[in-house]
Scaffold this motif. Structure first.
Motif, PDB file in Angstrom:
ATOM      1  N   VAL A 160      -3.160   4.175  -2.922  1.00 24.16           N
ATOM      2  CA  VAL A 160      -4.359   4.602  -2.197  1.00 24.16           C
ATOM      3  C   VAL A 160      -4.493   6.116  -2.268  1.00 24.16           C
ATOM      4  CG1 VAL A 160      -5.601   4.537  -0.006  1.00 24.16           C
ATOM      5  CG2 VAL A 160      -4.091   2.630  -0.646  1.00 24.16           C
TER       6      VAL A 160
ATOM      7  N   GLY B 221       2.968   7.422   5.053  1.00 21.64           N
ATOM      8  CA  GLY B 221       2.480   8.339   4.020  1.00 21.64           C
ATOM      9  C   GLY B 221       3.580   9.195   3.425  1.00 21.64           C
TER      10      GLY B 221
ATOM     11  N   LYS C 225      -4.716   4.200   4.373  1.00 26.00           N
ATOM     12  CA  LYS C 225      -3.952   2.985   4.049  1.00 26.00           C
ATOM     13  C   LYS C 225      -4.024   1.958   5.180  1.00 26.00           C
ATOM     14  CE  LYS C 225      -0.008   4.998   3.270  1.00 26.00           C
ATOM     15  NZ  LYS C 225      -0.495   6.371   3.548  1.00 26.00           N
ATOM     16  N   SER C 226      -3.851   2.436   6.407  1.00 30.11           N
ATOM     17  CA  SER C 226      -3.857   1.507   7.544  1.00 30.11           C
ATOM     18  C   SER C 226      -5.229   0.867   7.729  1.00 30.11           C
ATOM     19  CB  SER C 226      -3.440   2.239   8.825  1.00 30.11           C
ATOM     20  OG  SER C 226      -2.105   2.671   8.727  1.00 30.11           O
TER      21      SER C 226
ATOM     22  N   GLY D  24       0.762   5.630  -0.596  1.00 28.72           N
ATOM     23  CA  GLY D  24      -0.108   6.800  -0.724  1.00 28.72           C
ATOM     24  C   GLY D  24       0.348   7.910   0.195  1.00 28.72           C
TER      25      GLY D  24
ATOM     26  N   LEU E 182       0.857  -1.193   0.000  1.00 33.00           N
ATOM     27  CA  LEU E 182       0.000   0.000   0.000  1.00 33.00           C
ATOM     28  C   LEU E 182       0.886   1.233   0.000  1.00 33.00           C
ATOM     29  CD1 LEU E 182      -2.268  -1.393   2.786  1.00 33.00           C
ATOM     30  CD2 LEU E 182      -3.184  -0.741   0.575  1.00 33.00           C
TER      31      LEU E 182
ATOM     32  N   ASN F 222     -10.229   5.597  -1.773  1.00 25.41           N
ATOM     33  CA  ASN F 222     -10.887   5.329  -0.496  1.00 25.41           C
ATOM     34  C   ASN F 222     -11.934   6.398  -0.175  1.00 25.41           C
ATOM     35  OD1 ASN F 222     -11.366   3.964   1.917  1.00 25.41           O
ATOM     36  ND2 ASN F 222      -9.778   5.070   3.028  1.00 25.41           N
TER      37      ASN F 222
ATOM     38  N   ASP G 220       2.065  -2.461   4.622  1.00 26.13           N
ATOM     39  CA  ASP G 220       1.582  -1.096   4.815  1.00 26.13           C
ATOM     40  C   ASP G 220       2.798  -0.181   4.953  1.00 26.13           C
ATOM     41  OD1 ASP G 220      -0.069   1.056   5.220  1.00 26.13           O
ATOM     42  OD2 ASP G 220      -0.586   0.550   7.293  1.00 26.13           O
TER      43      ASP G 220
END
Length: 434
Positions: A87, A58, A14-15, A8, A6, A117, A55
């Protein structure tokens, strides 16, 4: 297993997406941007397919604010990944940060799925189309908060992944796991050069590991040597955590995992983290302290090390330790017997009558504590699985089981039956449950 990561900007969810996919709260979720500073790993299983999920922290758009470690970790996650989930925030326009990430992903040549999202109603569904401007073919709207769109996302991620294959070959596979530079490959070489080992010409290579088949005491085994990091450079060589993805893939394919600790540097917290993945995967376990040749007064130090390891790994008192030197091959003969024992115990089957005798005696010696006037009653216990051994208890009310009493029952099982070197699972079901 394939690897999915992931990527972004901060605060796009994301989490939350990570936790939805692995079905447990593992990543820290806070509204503060950039809270996930490190990479977090998990395994996702969907329709008999399995993949590793990473994960990441950011990535900001303003290079002045870029935190080097977050960028570095994101780049390494991208390097490891087969598929990237980019994301974005469906409540926001495409930002400079999104464009910066887009440029980074365009260069990597990996498969990218844009995950928009916070799409939780029909009106917002139309907002998804704006994100095709990023230039990727696959764009999908989801809502992590409301658990929407995840079936479609998982279908897309796994469409080309093979089903989990059950191996038909009954041969013990084991791997050395641990931090970089602890001597994993040297241990493989030392093991294969042992006098009683015959190395065959059959060897298979995957992207992340090398499998070598060999014969030890007239039986065949496969050792999985996790490959070194592909890229060279200070960043890749100095940060220990980045070997974990290799270990995860090796763990998944192994029957027994040998955690390697460097005697010259000692034990660190990350050793415990790596071991926890093997425990959670239900594998047979051995802890190997390598580079024993670097220890002064080894006979005196052995007891100190054993005591220190027992304290540090007190949550797994059933794991055996071996102390070896891959360099001098000293004590290498102690390794394979422990591997074989862990494997045998990991797939051990115990007769139901013996199990019930042990548990009946355990209960008579120490009844479960009462809770609000009620007490746990155990009617029957049976083994319902192996790799690792799984024991199912039929009880009057499974909500009455206290963790301390569960630990007591586990200890009694371990005292009665040789279950060293393997985790075990205790499951409690109400008598009325099927």
């Amino acid at each position: 297993m394939k690897t999915v990561c992931l990527i972004g900007k901060p605060n796009v969810g994301k989490s939350s997406i990570f936790n939805r996919l692995i079905k447990e709260k593992k990543s820290i979720i806070l509204d503060e941007p950039g809270i996930t500073r490190d990479r977090v790993y998990g395994t996702v299983t969907y329709k008999d397919k399995k993949f590793i999920l990473i994960d990441t922290g950011g990535i900001h758009g303003d290079s002045q604010d870029l935190e080097k470690d977050i960028i570095m970790q994101a780049e390494l996650a991208i390097d490891e990944a087969d598929i990237i989930l980019f994301v974005t925030d469906g409540l926001d326009l495409i930002t400079d940060a999104d464009k910066k990430i887009r440029n980074m992903l365009k260069k990597c040549g990996k498969e990218v799925i844009v995950v928009v999202n916070k799409i939780d109603n029909d009106k917002r569904l139309n907002d998804v189309y704006a994100f095709y401007e990023l230039g990727f073919e696959e764009v999908l709207g989801v809502s992590a908060e409301h658990n929407l769109g995840f079936t479609e996302l998982l279908d897309l991620i796994t469409k080309d992944m093979p089903l989990e294959a059950e191996t038909t070959e009954n041969i013990l596979k084991f791997s050395f796991i641990g931090r970089p530079n602890v001597g994993k490959s040297s241990l493989v070489n030392a093991l294969l050069n042992e006098e009683r080992v015959i190395v065959s010409d059959v060897a298979g290579t995957t992207r992340d590991a090398v499998d070598t088949r060999f014969t030890y005491d007239k039986n065949d085994y496969i050792v999985i040597d996790t490959a070194g990091l592909r890229k060279k450079g200070r960043i890749y060589e100095t940060i220990e955590k980045y070997s974990l993805i290799r270990s995860l893939k090796a763990i998944d394919r192994s029957d027994v995992c040998i955690l390697v600790i460097d005697a010259s540097t000692g034990i660190i917290e990350h050793d415990k983290h790596i071991l926890s993945y093997a425990i959670n995967a239900g594998k047979g376990l051995v802890i190997c302290v390598n580079k024993w040749d670097t220890v002064k007064n080894p006979n005196e130090e052995l007891k100190k090390w054993q005591q220190e390891l027992a304290v540090y790994f007190k949550f797994v008192p059933y794991i055996h330790f071996v102390f070896v030197s891959a360099k001098t091959k000293k004590r290498m003969h102690t390794l394979m017997p422990e591997v074989i024992k862990a494997y045998e115990n990991n797939q051990k089957e115990i007769k139901t009558s013996l199990l019930n005798d042990v548990i009946l005696e355990a209960v008579s010696l120490h009844e479960a504590p009462s809770y609000k006037g009620k007490r746990l009653k155990i009617y029957f216990v049976s083994q319902t699985g192996t790799k690792p051994p799984k024991f199912t208890f039929q009880v009057n009310n499974k909500n009455l089981i206290h963790f301390s009493y569960e630990r007591y029952l586990e200890n009694k099982l371990r005292e009665a039956f040789d279950l060293d070197g393997t985790p075990i699972i205790l499951q409690f079901k109400n008598k009325s449950e099927k």
